[in-house]
Enzyme design. Structure first.
Site, PDB file in Angstrom:
ATOM      1  N   ASP A  49      40.237  32.933  23.985  1.00  0.00           N
ATOM      2  CA  ASP A  49      39.764  32.335  25.221  1.00  0.00           C
ATOM      3  C   ASP A  49      40.067  32.901  26.326  1.00  0.00           C
ATOM      4  O   ASP A  49      40.720  34.009  26.253  1.00  0.00           O
ATOM      5  CB  ASP A  49      40.277  30.802  25.235  1.00  0.00           C
ATOM      6  CG  ASP A  49      41.677  30.692  25.501  1.00  0.00           C
ATOM      7  OD1 ASP A  49      42.373  31.680  25.377  1.00  0.00           O
ATOM      8  OD2 ASP A  49      42.081  29.768  26.158  1.00  0.00           O
ATOM      9  N   CYS A  94      55.865  43.500  29.046  1.00  0.00           N
ATOM     10  CA  CYS A  94      54.606  43.520  29.619  1.00  0.00           C
ATOM     11  C   CYS A  94      54.224  44.797  30.658  1.00  0.00           C
ATOM     12  O   CYS A  94      54.909  45.411  31.387  1.00  0.00           O
ATOM     13  CB  CYS A  94      54.491  42.526  30.694  1.00  0.00           C
ATOM     14  SG  CYS A  94      53.045  42.266  31.350  1.00  0.00           S
ATOM     15  N   TYR A 101      34.446  30.942  20.172  1.00  0.00           N
ATOM     16  CA  TYR A 101      35.864  30.514  20.453  1.00  0.00           C
ATOM     17  C   TYR A 101      36.123  29.177  19.789  1.00  0.00           C
ATOM     18  O   TYR A 101      37.373  28.901  18.999  1.00  0.00           O
ATOM     19  CB  TYR A 101      36.169  30.361  21.870  1.00  0.00           C
ATOM     20  CG  TYR A 101      37.183  29.398  22.165  1.00  0.00           C
ATOM     21  CD1 TYR A 101      38.383  29.706  22.125  1.00  0.00           C
ATOM     22  CD2 TYR A 101      37.057  27.977  22.522  1.00  0.00           C
ATOM     23  CE1 TYR A 101      39.599  28.931  22.125  1.00  0.00           C
ATOM     24  CE2 TYR A 101      38.077  27.186  22.393  1.00  0.00           C
ATOM     25  CZ  TYR A 101      39.328  27.830  22.426  1.00  0.00           C
ATOM     26  OH  TYR A 101      40.498  27.042  22.393  1.00  0.00           O
ATOM     27  N   GLU A 105      38.381  20.636  22.043  1.00  0.00           N
ATOM     28  CA  GLU A 105      37.800  21.943  22.290  1.00  0.00           C
ATOM     29  C   GLU A 105      36.546  21.803  23.081  1.00  0.00           C
ATOM     30  O   GLU A 105      36.444  22.633  23.983  1.00  0.00           O
ATOM     31  CB  GLU A 105      37.909  22.670  21.016  1.00  0.00           C
ATOM     32  CG  GLU A 105      39.144  23.047  20.320  1.00  0.00           C
ATOM     33  CD  GLU A 105      39.957  23.809  21.242  1.00  0.00           C
ATOM     34  OE1 GLU A 105      39.594  24.341  22.014  1.00  0.00           O
ATOM     35  OE2 GLU A 105      41.167  23.731  20.833  1.00  0.00           O
TER      36      GLU A 105
END
Length: 289
Positions: free
Chosen positions: A136, A207, A118, A35
């Site tokens: 993120d 969407c 995050y 990460e």
DNA sequence: GATGCGTGGGA
DNA sequence: TTCCCAAGCAT
């Protein structure tokens, strides 16, 4: 909203990339290292460095004991080398505060060097399989398009985005962790920033951005194109590349190609200040011991 | 909240 | 070629 989460999660079960920090034998430390390396750096460049790194320093205690020059050289050209220093600081903090084991508590994670909102959430979800709101740049873009109907999210993370992200996270640990991984993956490989692959998208029919006719980015005028040529970042990068490649201390005279005199001095002072470089008695520069 | 902080690849 | 941007963080 349920359909979005369920379908993206189902899609991920099939489409997930085979990344080493996702392997069954992964460790929380390996996830944390990945990460930090992935903060602003693409997967393809991180993967080989991560493998080398984990082979060398498989636990926080291993990295905590590593000499800084070796850490900075192993970081190589991933960029933002301050992350490497913070990761080593983080390893030492884990040893001191948590007996060498990566904590699963989000507050304890947040308190570690180099770990922000995050990364703490991501480690909790991906290393421990626990519920967390993992947001993120990929998740922000997926939300902006599928739910809000915007081409791209605002330049900076807003409270509204955090609220929306929170509302999307399923209740249970397992489902929440799966959604975190799936929503990030969708943004990384399908719902990409530049050329989205809408025909491969599992939720194209719902969407909001597509249903609105793909309206253009309303923040386009505010997205400053970050200049690069002639910046301190460029000069610092050149200096660090030289120091990483040098066997011993480097005289200032061998660094003058990095940039104009005044800028070079400013950058050298900054690197020393940041703990990325040191000077010896002769005024030569080197990686910090 | 705006800035500064590396690097390299793809369109 | 130039531009954009990639799993952010600290100050």
């Amino acid at each position: 909203m349920d359909a979005l989460v369920e379908r993206v999660t189902a899609w991920f079960a099939d489409a997930a990339r085979d990344l080493p920090w996702r392997a069954p034998d992964r460790t929380p430390w390996g996830v944390l290292v990945s990460e930090v390396m992935l903060q602003q750096t693409p997967v393809v460049r991180v993967e080989p460095v991560w493998r080398e790194w984990m082979g060398r320093w498989p636990s926080p205690a291993d990295l905590a004991a590593a000499p800084t020059p070796e850490v900075l050289r192993a970081w190589g050209r991933l960029g933002y080398p301050r992350r490497a220093l913070r990761l080593a600081d983080c390893a030492r903090a884990i040893v001191e505060r948590h007996g060498g084991a990566v904590p699963s508590d989000e507050e304890a994670l947040r308190a570690l060097p180099g770990v922000g909102e995050y990364t703490a959430a991501a480690v909790r979800a991906f290393a421990f399989g626990r519920r967390a709101v993992v947001v993120d740049t990929n998740v922000r873009r997926v939300q902006a398009r599928t739910v809000t109907g915007d081409a791209l999210p605002a330049p900076s993370y807003t409270a509204a985005e955090r609220r929306l992200a929170t509302s999307l996270v399923p209740d249970g640990d397992t489902d929440a962790a799966a959604w975190a991984a799936a929503s990030m993956e969708l943004g990384a490989v399908v719902c990409t920033a530049r050329v989205p692959r809408c025909d491969a998208c599992p939720v194209r029919d719902l969407c909001a951005w597509r249903l609105a006719g793909f309206p253009p980015d309303e923040h386009a005028h505010r997205r400053r194109t970050q200049s690069w040529d002639g910046t301190d970042r460029q000069v610092r990068g050149r200096v660090m590349a030289t120091l990483r490649g040098a066997d011993g201390p480097v005289p200032r005279a061998l660094l003058t190609d990095a940039g104009p005199e005044a800028q070079l001095d400013r950058c050298l002072a900054g690197l020393v200040e940041d703990g990325l470089a040191e000077t010896d008695d002769a005024g030569r520069f080197m990686l910090p011991v």
